[in-house]
Design an enzyme around this catalytic site. Structure first.
Site, PDB file in Angstrom:
ATOM      1  N   GLU A 178     -27.603 -24.771   9.427  1.00  0.00           N
ATOM      2  CA  GLU A 178     -26.650 -25.054   8.342  1.00  0.00           C
ATOM      3  C   GLU A 178     -25.208 -25.116   8.857  1.00  0.00           C
ATOM      4  O   GLU A 178     -24.488 -24.110   8.843  1.00  0.00           O
ATOM      5  CB  GLU A 178     -26.748 -23.979   7.249  1.00  0.00           C
ATOM      6  CG  GLU A 178     -25.838 -24.275   6.049  1.00  0.00           C
ATOM      7  CD  GLU A 178     -25.844 -23.195   4.977  1.00  0.00           C
ATOM      8  OE1 GLU A 178     -26.252 -22.052   5.274  1.00  0.00           O
ATOM      9  OE2 GLU A 178     -25.422 -23.486   3.850  1.00  0.00           O
ATOM     10  N   LYS A 220     -29.756 -28.189   7.031  1.00  0.00           N
ATOM     11  CA  LYS A 220     -29.157 -27.870   5.730  1.00  0.00           C
ATOM     12  C   LYS A 220     -27.728 -28.373   5.805  1.00  0.00           C
ATOM     13  O   LYS A 220     -26.879 -27.785   6.502  1.00  0.00           O
ATOM     14  CB  LYS A 220     -29.219 -26.367   5.460  1.00  0.00           C
ATOM     15  CG  LYS A 220     -28.538 -25.966   4.156  1.00  0.00           C
ATOM     16  CD  LYS A 220     -29.077 -24.660   3.625  1.00  0.00           C
ATOM     17  CE  LYS A 220     -28.285 -24.198   2.416  1.00  0.00           C
ATOM     18  NZ  LYS A 220     -28.973 -23.138   1.677  1.00  0.00           N
TER      19      LYS A 220
END
Ligand code: 13P
Length: 339
Positions: A178, A220
């Site tokens: 992420e 992500k």
């Protein structure tokens, strides 16, 4: 490294029509969220609230995985089953947040952060696997501001993400990487696009340098949006077009999927953006991995009261369903009213 388990986990997480609930807020973040509804941020209240989300009737129709905090991975629900065991039994893949938060990068400009948590990660991964986690999240934070992000910041974070992703795969845990470009600030959407592209380019170069398998990695991503204090706020189609353009330029087609964080967007904006991207089409399945944009209405409805449990579950199920539709490009604004 069990490649067939990694493939199975990634495929389950990217099941069409479903997405991932991020419920891995640190005690500090949880405190802020609970304060907004006047609830004490005790361990028991965190357990109760998260149990409420996980046991929402029918939610496994829309939720394929849940990112848990270390504390939650070790807690049990009212039925006595540990949360990861309960989720797995209901066809939901349990995941774990493994980073230890961000610190200022020495000698860099203020606001330039890097994520900690690599020391001892291999041992923690082995324990998390035993406790039932099958994927793991690591959040890197990139702030846009005057003269930032620097190369130092982008590269420090890319290398940390790559080392963590390698540790995950070695433990047969799917990394959910992420690299979040924050939407806070007065920057334009053009600047967000430029920074997101540089960040993703560096991240995937680092993953390759550390021999991380793209086939067993989930991205992500943050969407390409206008800074929240920018005078021109881009519309839904522009956000979708710019986000897809950047992803197509930088993300290998071999990835099993891309999930998005909501980052402070309104609940409906996060849904509309995901829906627009899926209508446009992409080389990978695109779905959600929201915390705030899935939980906000449920948290408000609950407000710490047992009597509100069912109303809160209804609010959560509604957002999960709306985003499930958006993950297939089948959401319509009118569907919001049919709650
Ligand atoms: P938000 O959807 O609230 O941005 O949270 C997603 C997340 O997991 C942040 O790390």
């Amino acid at each position: 490294m069990d490649k067939s388990l990694l493939s199975k986990t990634a495929a389950a997480m990217m099941t069409p029509g479903k997405g991932v609930l991020a419920a891995d807020e640190s005690a500090g973040t949880c405190e802020k969220r609970f304060q907004s509804v006047n609830v004490d941020c005790t361990e028991e209240n965190r357990r109760t609230y998260r149990g409420l989300l996980f046991t929402t009737p029918g939610v496994s129709q829309y939720i394929s995985g849940v990112i848990l905090h270390d504390e939650t991975l070790r807690q049990s629900g009212n039925d006595g089953a540990t949360f990861p065991a309960y989720l797995a039994k209901n066809g939901i893949v349990p995941g774990i947040k493994v980073d230890k938060g961000v610190v200022q990068i020495p000698l860099a400009q203020a606001g330039e952060k890097v994520t900690e948590g690599l020391d001892g990660l291999d041992k923690r991964m082995a324990e998390y696997f035993k406790l039932g986690a099958r994927f793991a999240k690591w959040r890197a934070v990139i702030t846009i501001g005057d003269g930032i992000p620097s190369h130092t910041c982008i590269y420090a974070n890319a290398h940390a993400l790559a080392r963590y992703a390698g540790a995950c795969q070695a433990a047969s845990i799917v990394p959910m990487i992420e690299p979040e470009v924050l939407l806070d600030g007065s920057h334009t959407i053009e600047r967000c696009e430029e920074v997101t592209e540089a960040t993703l380019r560096a991240t995937f170069a680092a993953l390759a340098a550390y021999n991380v398998s793209f086939e067993h990695t989930i991205l992500k991503a943050s969407m390409v949006v206008s800074g929240n204090a920018c005078s021109r706020q881009a519309g839904v189609d522009e956000v979708a077009e710019r986000t897809l353009r950047v992803l197509k330029r930088t993300v290998p087609a071999s990835l099993p999927g891309v999930v998005f964080l909501s980052g402070g967007q309104s609940d409906e904006a996060a849904t509309a953006h995901l829906d627009a991207m899926n209508r446009m089409g992409a080389p990978w399945p695109l779905t959600f991995s929201y915390s705030r944009a899935l939980q906000n209405p449920a948290l408000k409805a609950w407000s710490g009261k047992a009597a509100n449990y069912a109303a809160a579950q209804k609010a959560f199920a509604h957002r999960a369903r709306m985003n499930g539709l958006a993950s297939q490009g089948k959401w319509k604004p009118e569907a919001e009213k049919a709650a």
